[in-house]
Design a protein around this motif. Sequence first.
Motif, PDB file in Angstrom:
ATOM      1  N   GLY A  12       2.620   8.797   2.171  1.00 45.99           N
ATOM      2  CA  GLY A  12       3.889   8.803   1.689  1.00 45.99           C
ATOM      3  C   GLY A  12       4.032   7.623   0.516  1.00 45.99           C
ATOM      4  N   PRO A  13       5.066   7.779  -0.002  1.00 46.90           N
ATOM      5  CA  PRO A  13       5.135   6.712  -1.246  1.00 46.90           C
ATOM      6  C   PRO A  13       5.075   5.435  -0.770  1.00 46.90           C
ATOM      7  N   SER A  16       9.545   2.674  -3.174  1.00 47.46           N
ATOM      8  CA  SER A  16      10.705   3.445  -3.264  1.00 47.46           C
ATOM      9  C   SER A  16      11.952   2.749  -3.516  1.00 47.46           C
ATOM     10  N   SER A  22      12.796   8.664   1.622  1.00 48.36           N
ATOM     11  CA  SER A  22      11.589   8.987   1.268  1.00 48.36           C
ATOM     12  C   SER A  22      10.848   9.686   2.730  1.00 48.36           C
ATOM     13  N   TYR A  24       7.532  10.587   5.169  1.00 54.37           N
ATOM     14  CA  TYR A  24       6.235  10.121   5.427  1.00 54.37           C
ATOM     15  C   TYR A  24       5.556  10.974   6.382  1.00 54.37           C
ATOM     16  N   THR A  55      11.678  11.319   7.678  1.00 56.34           N
ATOM     17  CA  THR A  55      12.457  10.872   6.505  1.00 56.34           C
ATOM     18  C   THR A  55      13.253   9.719   6.762  1.00 56.34           C
TER      19      THR A  55
END
Length: 176
Positions: A12-13, A16, A22, A24, A55
């Motif tokens: 994931g990022p 953010s 976001s 994951y 999320t």
Amino acid sequence: NPPAAYTPLILGPSTSCINGESTYSLNNFSAHPFEIEWEVEGGSIINGQGSPQITIEWGDIAALYDLQINVNICGVVYSSVFNVSLNEAQTSFTINPNPICPGEIVSFTTTSGLGDYSWDFGDGVGASSLQNPTYLYPITTNAGTYTINLEYKDNNGCIAHYGTDIEVFAAPKGIL
């Protein structure tokens, strides 16, 4: 029997935006039956707790936070931590000159860097997407206070809003 060595891998990022969302996910699944628990700092899990994908809705404080996954395989818990940096876009601007007379050119200078800009000059007519625009309030502009609004989106996708007023004096008599 549980696997001898297993390290859950979170995808994931790593950056953010505050107040953003976001997603994951657990990238490497075990061949054994497993249970998943996610733990998050700086936000709330809004979807997917107990599943391989979640999320997160992030809070409003920019900082570095930990996202942890705990995978229970046959009574043995394997954990992994993923760092997420929450960013906050910030912007403001100056107006020169202020106040003005109709027909004067006004310069707007932002404090922000590269990104996307959306200006509304408050008179129902003027708008711009430039970083530091100029605007000519038409000679027919009514005297009054106009609110200039800026929406700025930085290169991380984070959005900031800023607004302030400009005062437009009445046009001198005999000009219209």
